[in-house]
Design a protein around this motif. Structure first.
Motif, PDB file in Angstrom:
ATOM      1  N   ALA A 157       0.829  -1.207   0.000  1.00  0.00           N
ATOM      2  CA  ALA A 157       0.000   0.000   0.000  1.00  0.00           C
ATOM      3  C   ALA A 157       0.865   1.258   0.000  1.00  0.00           C
ATOM      4  O   ALA A 157       0.570   2.238  -0.695  1.00  0.00           O
ATOM      5  N   ARG A 158       1.933   1.254   0.787  1.00  0.00           N
ATOM      6  CA  ARG A 158       2.839   2.407   0.836  1.00  0.00           C
ATOM      7  C   ARG A 158       3.445   2.677  -0.546  1.00  0.00           C
ATOM      8  O   ARG A 158       3.514   3.820  -1.001  1.00  0.00           O
ATOM      9  N   ALA A 159       3.882   1.610  -1.223  1.00  0.00           N
ATOM     10  CA  ALA A 159       4.481   1.772  -2.542  1.00  0.00           C
ATOM     11  C   ALA A 159       3.455   2.275  -3.554  1.00  0.00           C
ATOM     12  O   ALA A 159       3.757   3.137  -4.388  1.00  0.00           O
ATOM     13  N   VAL A 160       2.229   1.759  -3.481  1.00  0.00           N
ATOM     14  CA  VAL A 160       1.175   2.170  -4.407  1.00  0.00           C
ATOM     15  C   VAL A 160       0.821   3.639  -4.212  1.00  0.00           C
ATOM     16  O   VAL A 160       0.511   4.361  -5.177  1.00  0.00           O
ATOM     17  N   LEU A 161       0.877   4.119  -2.959  1.00  0.00           N
ATOM     18  CA  LEU A 161       0.523   5.506  -2.672  1.00  0.00           C
ATOM     19  C   LEU A 161       1.491   6.492  -3.327  1.00  0.00           C
ATOM     20  O   LEU A 161       1.164   7.667  -3.483  1.00  0.00           O
ATOM     21  N   GLN A 162       2.655   6.045  -3.727  1.00  0.00           N
ATOM     22  CA  GLN A 162       3.580   6.903  -4.461  1.00  0.00           C
ATOM     23  C   GLN A 162       3.080   7.206  -5.868  1.00  0.00           C
ATOM     24  O   GLN A 162       3.643   8.075  -6.541  1.00  0.00           O
TER      25      GLN A 162
END
Length: 272
Positions: A157-162
């Protein structure tokens, strides 16, 4: 589009982790890199976003040459390269939501993030992303209360939020049970299709690579010995990829030299 031209990594000890690897990855494809321990898989993934500095060669993301960027230029361009780490790379004392929002560090800056001054739209998108990965109800939980599979979903999720152009994934299933591993691979596949971005996964489980990948890269002794579809990955090809049993694990060397702790991982990937 990611283009790799003649990528080489030699450590000061003389260990040659990568030996002239070239490939192209684009569209919304799932590309799995397989090979024995010590083949250079983690080094390859980390050279792309320069968590490991390559010795020579070129890495291009669209029309930007990553390998020639200055420190400030690299900070900006890393926003386009989401990274999911083998050991999750989360700050365990923080909540799930705080960890996911750290994916926006490259856009909001350190001091706003430190004071929890994220834009409203980022917070809304973070909630939507947590819902997407099945972790919305865990938003306010501390990460150290989560299972391994849940932590991996937070990292995704953290990576996708980029909102990256490319997703790099380093051993996402190595610490997970078979069922959780399958669900994580399903999630990564959904992200590639729905967000229309390529996903490069370094993975040990050949069966998962065959099940979920569109294309396979076979690495052995630092060299690319196979590149093709999963249908082409027959026993003779597998024997070629896994023909050697390295006594020295180059991937472990890479990890030891470049990663000190989890917080370093986050800061390196989404530098301010």
């Amino acid at each position: 589009m990611l283009k790799i031209n003649d990528l080489v990594k030699v450590y000061p000890t003389g260990d040659r982790a990568l030996d002239g690897v070239s490939t192209t990855i684009g569209g919304n494809s799932i590309v799995a890199m397989i090979g024995p321990s010590g083949a250079g898989k983690s080094t390859f993934v980390r050279c792309i976003n320069r968590l490991v500095e390559p010795t020579s060669g070129q890495v291009w993301l669209d029309d930007v040459e990553i390998t020639s960027l200055s420190k400030n230029g690299l900070r900006r361009e890393r926003r386009n390269m989401g990274m999911v780490f083998q050991e999750y790379g989360l700050v365990e004392r923080l909540t799930v939501m705080e960890n996911v929002l750290s994916g926006r560090l490259g856009y909001t800056g350190f001091w706003k993030s430190f004071r929890r001054k994220y834009p409203k739209e980022d917070i809304q998108k973070a909630y939507a992303t947590l819902d997407r990965v099945g972790m919305l109800e865990m938003a306010d939980k501390r990460v150290d209360e989560l299972s391994g599979g849940q932590r991996q979903r937070v990292g995704i999720a953290r990576a996708v939020l980029q909102t990256p152009k490319l997703l790099l994934v380093d051993e996402p299933t190595s610490s997970l049970d078979p069922e959780t591993s399958r669900k994580v691979m399903e999630l990564l596949t959904e992200i590639a299709r729905e967000d229309d971005i390529p996903v490069l996964i370094n993975i040990h489980e050949v069966n998962l690579a065959e099940q979920f990948a569109d294309r396979i890269l076979g690495l052995s002794d630092g060299g690319l010995v196979f590149e093709g579809s999963t249908d082409e990955l027959d026993e003779s090809v597998k024997n070629k990829i896994y023909r050697s049993d390295n006594s020295q694990d180059q991937d472990d060397i890479s990890n030891d030299k470049t990663v000190v702790d989890e917080s370093t991982e986050i800061e390196s990937n989404v530098e301010l």
